[in-house]
Scaffold this active site. Structure first.
Site, mmCIF file in Angstrom:
data_model
loop_
_atom_site.group_PDB
_atom_site.id
_atom_site.type_symbol
_atom_site.label_atom_id
_atom_site.label_comp_id
_atom_site.label_asym_id
_atom_site.label_seq_id
_atom_site.Cartn_x
_atom_site.Cartn_y
_atom_site.Cartn_z
ATOM 1 N N ASP A 25 33.152 36.178 26.482
ATOM 2 C CA ASP A 25 33.913 35.580 27.570
ATOM 3 C C ASP A 25 35.358 36.062 27.484
ATOM 4 O O ASP A 25 36.069 35.738 26.539
ATOM 5 C CB ASP A 25 33.838 34.061 27.452
ATOM 6 C CG ASP A 25 34.803 33.345 28.370
ATOM 7 O OD1 ASP A 25 35.229 33.947 29.362
ATOM 8 O OD2 ASP A 25 35.134 32.173 28.090
ATOM 9 N N TYR A 37 42.213 42.145 44.440
ATOM 10 C CA TYR A 37 41.568 43.145 43.591
ATOM 11 C C TYR A 37 42.493 44.337 43.378
ATOM 12 O O TYR A 37 42.709 44.786 42.239
ATOM 13 C CB TYR A 37 40.258 43.578 44.242
ATOM 14 C CG TYR A 37 39.501 44.669 43.521
ATOM 15 C CD1 TYR A 37 39.047 44.490 42.224
ATOM 16 C CD2 TYR A 37 39.199 45.874 44.169
ATOM 17 C CE1 TYR A 37 38.324 45.482 41.571
ATOM 18 C CE2 TYR A 37 38.472 46.864 43.532
ATOM 19 C CZ TYR A 37 38.043 46.666 42.230
ATOM 20 O OH TYR A 37 37.329 47.655 41.604
#
Length: 373
Positions: free
Chosen positions: A106, A195
């Site tokens: 993670d 993005y």
């Protein structure tokens, strides 16, 4: 913190819809105040026995997305299966799980990620965890957490443990004020998607860490990547993958971009090979930290015409998605990748005809092509 409100629901929805392989987890996002050179005093160290090798020890984050599995396969051929660890927060398919080492990682959990690097003696890290363009616009706070906070964790860990770090960038790192035909390595970058903004941030932070801390940071700006191994996800260029699936299944394709929208593209094999080549290039050969790479540039109409050479009955219509069209209109039409070709010998193998033939071959369309011909 506002950035993680309702993150459980958002993660579930986005991973189901995007197929992006983002290394995100349902945990609180912490502000990490760790110096890149600070000794990891709270990491859990374990004695792990590995065979000694001159090969790098590789970790790939966000590895269940479009590129991670293919990259792992390529790197395992070069460095040995056990030297390349694929990671994500999602459960891998059986064929992926049994093809080589896989681990839960993670990127928003700094300590866990650092333990993985230490326990597995990682020397190269490929950081593919990110939310793509259209998906990121649908959930900006989540994209900010994954694409920026996750990057900061990776940068600090890479600098702390002297890793060679690869972070992909994109055509989306440019904006409407950038030169579009061609787009050079160095020019104005003012993207209008989270993005794209996060990728410019990654490029600049990687370059800063290189000069400030000596981090061996390497980055390629990918064009649109076309692959038969994954389903279309949340990218603006995904029409160029969807057309092959639709041609096979229904013989009808509806494109969400205008027919004359020209964008740089690349077949996945070229992309993965370029990634390995830039990582293996001698440091002294690199004149910059971030390079454009390209192979071809085409429009939906040109792609459809090439596809129809194999499936003449394919019917193509256009239903423009204004959000995706606006994104595409702000991106480069052609990449200038002369520096990559000069510095470390980049050369593509696939042009448009080879791309289309290869895609149909991998999708098992031999019988349909034979009928069409």
């Amino acid at each position: 913190m506002p950035i993680v409100k309702n993150v459980s629901r958002a993660v579930s929805q986005l991973l189901q819809s995007s197929g992006c392989g983002c290394g995100i987890s349902i945990v609180p996002v912490r502000c990490i105040g760790v110096s890149p050179r600070q000794v990891a005093s709270d990491a859990s160290f374990h004695s792990v026995s590995f065979s000694e090798s001159d090969h790098p020890r590789v970790l790939i984050t966000g590895g269940l997305g479009q590129l991670g599995v293919g990259l792992a396969k390529l790197l395992r051929k070069h460095f040995g299966k056990n030297n390349v660890i694929l990671s994500d927060i999602r459960k891998p398919a059986d064929n992926v799980f049994y093809s080589g080492p896989f681990i839960y990682a993670d990127i928003l959990d700094y300590k866990n990620l650092r333990e993985i690097v230490v326990n597995n003696r990682i020397t190269w890290l490929f950081h593919y965890s990110a939310l793509l363009s259209a998906v990121g616009e649908a959930n900006v706070p989540l994209a900010r957490a994954v694409n920026i906070t996750g990057l900061h964790n990776v940068l600090d860990i890479a600098a702390e443990h002297n890793l060679r770090l690869f972070v992909p960038s994109t055509i989306g790192a440019f904006g409407p004020t950038s030169p579009r035909d061609p787009t050079p390595d160095l020019c104005i970058q003012r993207p209008r998607t989270i993005y794209g903004v996060s990728k410019v941030h990654a490029e600049l932070m990687g370059e800063y860490y290189h000069y400030r801390y000596g981090l061996d940071f390497r980055c390629l700006r990918y064009p649109g990547i076309i692959s038969a191994d994954s389903q279309p996800g949340g990218g603006t260029t995904d029409y160029a993958v969807q057309i092959f699936h639709d041609a096979m299944k229904t013989g009808k394709f509806q494109c969400n971009l205008k027919p004359d929208t020209r964008l740089p593209m690349m077949y996945i094999d070229d992309c993965l090979r370029a990634t390995l080549e830039v990582m293996e290039a001698p440091a002294e050969a690199l004149s910059m930290r971030t390079y454009n790479i390209s192979a071809m540039s085409f429009t939906p109409e040109e792609l459809a015409q090439e596809v129809q050479k194999h499936v003449p009955e394919l019917q193509v219509t256009y239903n423009v998605d204004e959000v995706r069209q606006a994104i595409a209109d702000s991106w480069p039409m052609n990449f200038d990748d002369g520096n990559a070709r000069r510095d470390w010998g980049w050369k593509h193998d696939y042009d448009l005809p080879e791309l289309v033939t290869t895609m149909f071959s991998f999708l098992g369309s031999d019988s349909r092509i034979a009928q069409a011909n």
